[in-house]
Structures are given as C-alpha cells and as structure tokens.
Design a protein around this motif. Structure first.
Motif, short mmCIF file in Angstrom:
data_model
loop_
_atom_site.label_atom_id
_atom_site.label_comp_id
_atom_site.label_asym_id
_atom_site.label_seq_id
_atom_site.Cartn_x
_atom_site.Cartn_y
_atom_site.Cartn_z
N ARG A 29 0.81 -1.23 0.00
CA ARG A 29 0.00 0.00 0.00
C ARG A 29 0.84 1.28 0.00
O ARG A 29 0.30 2.37 0.05
N ARG A 30 2.16 1.15 -0.06
CA ARG A 30 2.99 2.34 -0.13
C ARG A 30 2.65 3.16 -1.37
O ARG A 30 2.45 2.60 -2.45
N PRO A 31 2.62 4.48 -1.23
CA PRO A 31 2.33 5.32 -2.39
C PRO A 31 3.32 5.05 -3.53
O PRO A 31 4.52 4.89 -3.30
N GLY A 32 2.79 4.94 -4.71
CA GLY A 32 3.63 4.73 -5.89
C GLY A 32 3.93 3.27 -6.19
O GLY A 32 4.59 2.97 -7.18
N ARG A 33 3.46 2.35 -5.34
CA ARG A 33 3.71 0.93 -5.59
C ARG A 33 3.07 0.53 -6.92
O ARG A 33 1.97 0.93 -7.23
N ALA A 34 3.79 -0.22 -7.72
CA ALA A 34 3.32 -0.60 -9.05
C ALA A 34 3.07 -2.10 -9.14
O ALA A 34 3.65 -2.89 -8.40
N ARG A 35 2.21 -2.47 -10.07
CA ARG A 35 1.92 -3.89 -10.29
C ARG A 35 3.18 -4.68 -10.61
O ARG A 35 3.32 -5.82 -10.17
N THR A 36 4.08 -4.07 -11.36
CA THR A 36 5.31 -4.78 -11.71
C THR A 36 6.15 -5.09 -10.48
O THR A 36 6.81 -6.13 -10.42
N GLU A 37 6.14 -4.20 -9.48
CA GLU A 37 6.88 -4.45 -8.24
C GLU A 37 6.27 -5.60 -7.45
O GLU A 37 6.98 -6.42 -6.87
N VAL A 38 4.95 -5.65 -7.41
CA VAL A 38 4.26 -6.73 -6.69
C VAL A 38 4.54 -8.06 -7.39
O VAL A 38 4.85 -9.06 -6.75
N ALA A 39 4.45 -8.06 -8.71
CA ALA A 39 4.75 -9.28 -9.46
C ALA A 39 6.20 -9.72 -9.23
O ALA A 39 6.46 -10.91 -9.03
N ALA A 40 7.12 -8.78 -9.23
CA ALA A 40 8.54 -9.11 -9.00
C ALA A 40 8.75 -9.68 -7.60
O ALA A 40 9.53 -10.61 -7.42
#
Length: 88
Positions: free
Chosen positions: A67-78
């Motif tokens: 939930r950190r601001p700016g978190r991206a789908r690609t980061e979650v997938a990684a």
C-alpha cells in the motif's frame, strides 16, 4: 528455491498481479492473489506462501508494503517471483 509446487503458485500469483493487483484497500492485494492460486488446506496453501513473502520482506507485513504510495503492479509481481526463489 521453494518447492516446485510453491514456485509455480508464486509465478501464477505474479501473473495475476500484473493485471489484477491494486493498491486500493478494497482491491485484490497479495493475500487475495495467493488465495486465488492456493486455497487453504492444499499444500502449499496461501498461509505457507504468505509466510515466505513476509520472510522475503524481512518480516514486513504485506499490507504495509503493497500500500505504499507509488507501488506498481510490476513491483508486486517481481516480489512474488522473488519469493519463489526462497528456501522452502
């Protein structure tokens, strides 16, 4: 590396993250993605996988991290793909 079944489930969750994850508290988060690929009572279940993710995050809870601001789908997938490389 996590066992092959766990690694496959992490990869499947990572694939879902690329299209379905959202930082919104009511949207599908990491736990929902893990639940989609690993129901309870089927090993490895979502609790086992969640434990590996938290270990990878150095004991940081997934909700805070994702939930950190700016978190991206690609980061979650990684993150999910990286968790597949953790020792079982």
């Amino acid at each position: 590396m996590a066992d092959q079944t766990a690694a496959a489930k992490f990869r499947a969750a990572a694939d879902l993250a690329e299209t379905q994850w959202t930082p919104h508290p009511d949207g599908p988060g990491i736990c929902s993605l893990l639940e989609a690929v690993a129901p309870l009572y089927v090993r490895p279940d979502r609790v086992d996988l969640w434990d590996l993710v938290v270990t990878h995050l150095n004991e940081e809870m997934t909700g805070h991290w994702e939930r950190r601001p700016g978190r991206a789908r690609t980061e979650v997938a990684a993150l999910l793909r990286a968790a597949a490389d953790l020792p079982a």
